[in-house]
Design an enzyme around this catalytic site. Structure first.
Site, mmCIF file in Angstrom:
data_model
loop_
_atom_site.group_PDB
_atom_site.id
_atom_site.type_symbol
_atom_site.label_atom_id
_atom_site.label_comp_id
_atom_site.label_asym_id
_atom_site.label_seq_id
_atom_site.Cartn_x
_atom_site.Cartn_y
_atom_site.Cartn_z
ATOM 1 N N SER A 97 13.542 -49.204 -57.083
ATOM 2 C CA SER A 97 13.763 -48.952 -58.514
ATOM 3 C C SER A 97 13.975 -50.256 -59.264
ATOM 4 O O SER A 97 14.212 -50.255 -60.467
ATOM 5 C CB SER A 97 14.968 -48.021 -58.701
ATOM 6 N N HIS A 105 4.271 -23.049 -95.739
ATOM 7 C CA HIS A 105 2.900 -22.959 -95.203
ATOM 8 C C HIS A 105 2.006 -24.078 -95.731
ATOM 9 O O HIS A 105 0.789 -23.913 -95.822
ATOM 10 C CB HIS A 105 2.261 -21.605 -95.530
ATOM 11 N N SER A 144 -7.729 -51.404 -91.135
ATOM 12 C CA SER A 144 -8.776 -50.884 -90.259
ATOM 13 C C SER A 144 -9.661 -52.044 -89.838
ATOM 14 O O SER A 144 -9.873 -52.981 -90.605
ATOM 15 C CB SER A 144 -9.604 -49.842 -91.011
ATOM 16 N N LYS A 204 -9.058 -49.878 -96.187
ATOM 17 C CA LYS A 204 -8.085 -48.911 -95.681
ATOM 18 C C LYS A 204 -6.685 -49.460 -95.475
ATOM 19 O O LYS A 204 -6.481 -50.610 -95.121
ATOM 20 C CB LYS A 204 -8.582 -48.301 -94.363
ATOM 21 N N ASN A 234 -3.623 -47.835 -93.375
ATOM 22 C CA ASN A 234 -3.340 -46.686 -92.517
ATOM 23 C C ASN A 234 -1.845 -46.537 -92.226
ATOM 24 O O ASN A 234 -1.150 -47.524 -91.995
ATOM 25 C CB ASN A 234 -4.103 -46.825 -91.191
ATOM 26 N N GLU A 265 2.361 -42.065 -88.305
ATOM 27 C CA GLU A 265 1.644 -41.255 -87.312
ATOM 28 C C GLU A 265 2.345 -41.323 -85.959
ATOM 29 O O GLU A 265 2.427 -40.330 -85.226
ATOM 30 C CB GLU A 265 0.202 -41.752 -87.171
HETATM 31 N N1 ARG Z 1 18.467 -47.011 -56.708
HETATM 32 C C1 ARG Z 1 19.269 -45.860 -56.416
HETATM 33 C C2 ARG Z 1 19.219 -44.891 -57.592
HETATM 34 O O1 ARG Z 1 18.763 -45.309 -58.582
HETATM 35 C C3 ARG Z 1 20.669 -46.286 -56.158
HETATM 36 C C4 ARG Z 1 21.447 -45.328 -55.316
HETATM 37 C C5 ARG Z 1 20.929 -45.327 -53.945
HETATM 38 N N2 ARG Z 1 21.763 -44.544 -53.076
HETATM 39 C C6 ARG Z 1 21.327 -44.163 -51.883
HETATM 40 N N3 ARG Z 1 22.132 -43.437 -51.187
HETATM 41 N N4 ARG Z 1 20.142 -44.477 -51.464
HETATM 42 O O2 ARG Z 1 19.621 -43.759 -57.524
#
Ligand code: ARG
Length: 460
Positions: free
Chosen positions: A18, A151, A272, A278, A280, A285
């Protein structure tokens, strides 16, 4: 040592990591680790000298992160492990003491709660800025008539200030939703450990105080499993984005040549690549188009949480990208909405002209009949007949002859003067005298109420 014989598959590492997105949690992670180290020493779990070494090491790590000098390693799975790795490189083996009485399970959710509280506070401020802009524009345009629509057909005239304040009140409720979401992220999870609590009598209140949590989570299982504070943020963000999409949609329509009710500021418009003439309304949007994306994050994360057994599961890692993208999207669209509302120029003549369509007074004619003791449903039918006669012969209501009036309603024909009075433009707006209506007196009350709501929250 490791319990594994084989290294991770490269693709598993990519799937599992992550670090690509959770690195934005570094300020919370460092602050949390400082509070945790101080608490461990205060409770006699680590020595004071070790605490000082940990704090000095954390200062160095923080400096690198802040300066963009922190070198992430290929093996860093997430921000927690990256910081601990670097701390070990800087401070040596003492770094290994920091994770005493802590698991990544309570660590990650603590970081996220801190982050969520911060973004809720930011959202409340950004919403207040948009509310202030809307109120200022509503005050400036308190007596500019425009057609109100149902409407998307012209229905009854209103003042532009009244229309703008409709958004003010939606946003006031959005702000309350963010305050609620903020409060839901107010119980410290840290101390829950992996799920069952930790084998030390830690001082969780001390950590809560340092990190700005109002209280500590009462149940360690709930603490590491719960992500409803994220759902609360996403819910508030989804509804707010949906409100912004309606504002964006109206700005797109109103800035078209067909309406020509307003002109957007150059700073929030695009050209544009092929048509030099134009201008825009791209930003408006995008207010329209970004909302479903935020709603999608809410729906998707509900899907992650659905039927998920307790306690921590890796599924929960999915909270972050939904949250972060919702935060980025909402914050940018709020800025765009404020920019456009502040800079938009309205076209008084065009709006007034559109509001002068006599057909907009049809309800007022029906209400005149009601005052003359005709039941409303019957009056509605009479006026529908008048409208048809007028439209069929390409005339306005006031151009109908007395005989034509009489053919539809003797009562109306007998009160021709009042009928023509009702058709005088200014009366349609000023007759909307009910509380919350568009008449100048009621709009004045509403502007004052909006001012109070804004001033009270600024003082709070
Ligand atoms: N990167 C993990 C998360 O975002 C952290 C927690 C990980 N915990 C574990 N028991 N693997 O949730």
């Amino acid at each position: 040592m490791s319990r594994f014989h084989e290294p991770q598959h490269a693709d598993f590492h990519r799937l599992n990591a992550s670090i690509g997105f959770d690195r934005r949690l570094w300020p919370q992670d460092v602050a949390q680790s400082r509070a945790h180290a101080r608490m461990l020493a205060a409770c006699g779990i680590v020595a004071e000298a070790d605490r000082d070494a940990l704090l000095a090491g954390l200062d160095a790590v923080e400096h690198e992160l802040r300066e963009g000098a922190f070198a992430f390693a290929p093996d860093d799975e997430d921000i927690h492990m990256a910081i601990e790795r670097r701390l070990t490189e800087i401070a040596g083996p003492v770094a290994g003491r920091l994770h005493t009485a802590r698991s990544r399970n309570d660590q990650v959710v603590t970081d996220l709660m801190m982050y969520a509280r911060e973004r809720c506070a930011h959202a409340r401020e950004a919403i207040a800025a948009l509310m202030a802009a809307l109120l200022a524009r509503a005050e400036e345009h308190a007596d500019w008539p425009m057609p109100g629509y149902t409407h998307l057909q012209r229905a009854q005239p209103v003042y532009l200030g009244h229309h703008l304040l409709a958004y003010f009140w939606m946003l006031a409720r959005d702000r309350a939703r963010f305050a609620f979401a903020e409060a839901q992220a107010g119980s410290l999870p840290l101390g829950a450990g992996a799920l069952a609590g930790v084998n030390f009598d830690t001082d969780r209140r001390m950590v809560a105080d340092e990190l700005g949590f109002a209280t500590v989570a009462a149940n360690s299982i709930d603490a590491v499993s719960g992500r409803d504070f994220i759902l609360d943020y996403l819910n508030a963000a989804a509804t707010c984005s949906t409100h912004l999409s309606r504002l964006g949609a109206e700005l797109v329509l109103w800035s078209s040549a067909e309406f020509h009710f307003c002109e957007l500021p150059d700073s929030w418009s695009a050209g544009s690549s092929i048509m030099p003439q134009k201008k825009n309304p791209d930003a408006a949007e995008l207010l329209r188009a970004k909302a479903p994306r935020v709603v999608g994050h809410l729906a998707a994360f509900h899907g992650v949480m659905h039927a998920l057994p307790l306690t921590y599961n890796k599924d929960l890692q999915e909270d972050k990208e939904h949250m972060f993208d919702a935060v980025d999207t909402l914050e940018l669209t709020l800025a765009g909405a404020t920019g456009m509302v502040t800079g938009v120029r309205f076209n008084r003549e065009r709006m007034a002209e559109a509001a002068s369509d006599e057909m907009l007074a049809a309800t007022d004619v029906a209400d005149l009949l009601v005052r003359l003791d005709v039941p409303f449903r019957e009056a509605h039918g009479v006026v529908a007949g008048l409208v048809r006669t007028a439209l069929d012969s390409d005339r306005t209501l006031s151009q109908l002859t007395e005989q034509e009036l009489a053919a539809h309603s003797e009562t109306l024909a007998a009160h021709g003067a009042q009928f023509h009075e009702v058709l005088e433009q200014s009366s349609w707006l000023e007759s909307k005298v009910s509380e919350g209506g568009t008449s100048s007196a009621r709009l004045g009350e509403q502007l004052a109420a909006a001012r109070t709501v804004l001033d009270e929250s600024a003082g709070a």
